[in-house]
Design an enzyme around this catalytic site. Structure first.
Site, mmCIF file in Angstrom:
data_model
loop_
_atom_site.group_PDB
_atom_site.id
_atom_site.type_symbol
_atom_site.label_atom_id
_atom_site.label_comp_id
_atom_site.label_asym_id
_atom_site.label_seq_id
_atom_site.Cartn_x
_atom_site.Cartn_y
_atom_site.Cartn_z
ATOM 1 N N HIS A 56 9.857 -1.437 -4.027
ATOM 2 C CA HIS A 56 8.816 -0.836 -4.795
ATOM 3 C C HIS A 56 9.047 0.819 -4.906
ATOM 4 O O HIS A 56 9.724 1.194 -4.096
ATOM 5 C CB HIS A 56 7.545 -1.370 -4.464
ATOM 6 C CG HIS A 56 7.204 -0.884 -3.152
ATOM 7 N ND1 HIS A 56 6.711 0.298 -2.816
ATOM 8 C CD2 HIS A 56 6.977 -1.636 -1.861
ATOM 9 C CE1 HIS A 56 6.399 0.163 -1.389
ATOM 10 N NE2 HIS A 56 6.617 -0.610 -0.988
HETATM 11 P P1 TYD Z 1 3.804 -3.408 0.965
HETATM 12 O O1 TYD Z 1 3.549 -2.279 0.861
HETATM 13 O O2 TYD Z 1 4.479 -4.078 -0.123
HETATM 14 O O3 TYD Z 1 5.117 -3.870 2.054
HETATM 15 P P2 TYD Z 1 6.579 -3.243 2.440
HETATM 16 O O4 TYD Z 1 6.778 -2.281 1.529
HETATM 17 O O5 TYD Z 1 6.580 -3.082 3.849
HETATM 18 O O6 TYD Z 1 7.266 -4.678 2.113
HETATM 19 O O7 TYD Z 1 2.693 -4.094 1.321
HETATM 20 C C1 TYD Z 1 2.592 -5.509 1.923
HETATM 21 C C2 TYD Z 1 1.152 -6.134 1.726
HETATM 22 O O8 TYD Z 1 0.272 -5.581 2.537
HETATM 23 C C3 TYD Z 1 0.814 -6.021 0.294
HETATM 24 O O9 TYD Z 1 0.207 -7.292 -0.156
HETATM 25 C C4 TYD Z 1 -0.279 -4.835 0.536
HETATM 26 C C5 TYD Z 1 -0.746 -4.971 1.818
HETATM 27 N N1 TYD Z 1 -1.217 -3.597 2.363
HETATM 28 C C6 TYD Z 1 -2.411 -3.197 2.577
HETATM 29 O O10 TYD Z 1 -3.238 -4.079 2.272
HETATM 30 N N2 TYD Z 1 -2.711 -1.830 3.200
HETATM 31 C C7 TYD Z 1 -1.785 -0.953 3.172
HETATM 32 O O11 TYD Z 1 -1.766 -0.024 3.703
HETATM 33 C C8 TYD Z 1 -0.298 -1.448 2.901
HETATM 34 C C9 TYD Z 1 0.842 -0.574 3.262
HETATM 35 C C10 TYD Z 1 -0.062 -2.628 2.435
#
Ligand code: TYD
Length: 140
Positions: A56
């Site tokens: 992302h």
């Molecule tokens: P995401 O940022 O997509 O993870 P990565 O980039 O490590 O693959 O986040 C994964 C899930 O966690 C998503 O459903 C949102 C949640 N999340 C939060 O609730 N708070 C946060 O601070 C973060 C970073 C993620």
């Protein structure tokens, strides 16, 4: 968002206090180490071998990504150029500016990915579709 490129990102040397036999310590302070103030800290761990995180971009979030344990690679993509950074030292952090697609992979066993972020969590700040990301980079 349009303007940022992978060359706006760099590895910051945090240094370490390693002067005695009790071990090492690295420090990040608001107003000194980073071009943003830290509003949120999260960490990713127990990533199974072969899994990928990220996938992302952020519209306005700045981040510092640190391999506080183990190693992994971060690939940044500005829609034009990709750069991959191997993070494998707890005294170095990768500064990631807004508007870049990122993937994190090649997690070693026991790797811990610590992220210092400039804002609280906001799903509206995410761009999770690559084609939309590229379109936004081209057309603003
Ligand atoms: P995401 O940022 O997509 O993870 P990565 O980039 O490590 O693959 O986040 C994964 C899930 O966690 C998503 O459903 C949102 C949640 N999340 C939060 O609730 N708070 C946060 O601070 C973060 C970073 C993620």
């Amino acid at each position: 968002m349009k303007a940022s490129t992978v060359y706006d990102c760099s590895v910051i040397e945090l240094g370490s206090f390693a002067s005695d036999r009790r071990g090492n310590m690295s420090v990040v302070e608001n107003g000194k180490t980073l071009p943003f103030d830290v509003k949120r800290v999260y960490y990713v761990y127990d990533v199974p071998g072969g899994e990928e995180r990220g996938g992302h971009a952020h519209r306005s979030l700045y981040q510092l990504i640190i391999a506080v344990s183990g190693s992994f690679s971060v690939t940044l993509d500005d829609g034009h150029i990709k750069r991959t950074f191997l993070l494998n030292r707890p005294y170095r952090g990768l500064l990631v500016v807004p508007g870049l697609w990122r993937t994190i992979e090649d997690f070693s066993s026991g790797a811990v990915c610590l992220v210092l972020a400039s804002s609280e969590y906001d799903e509206d700040d995410y761009i999770r579709d690559y084609d939309s990301f590229v379109n936004l980079k081209i057309n603003g």
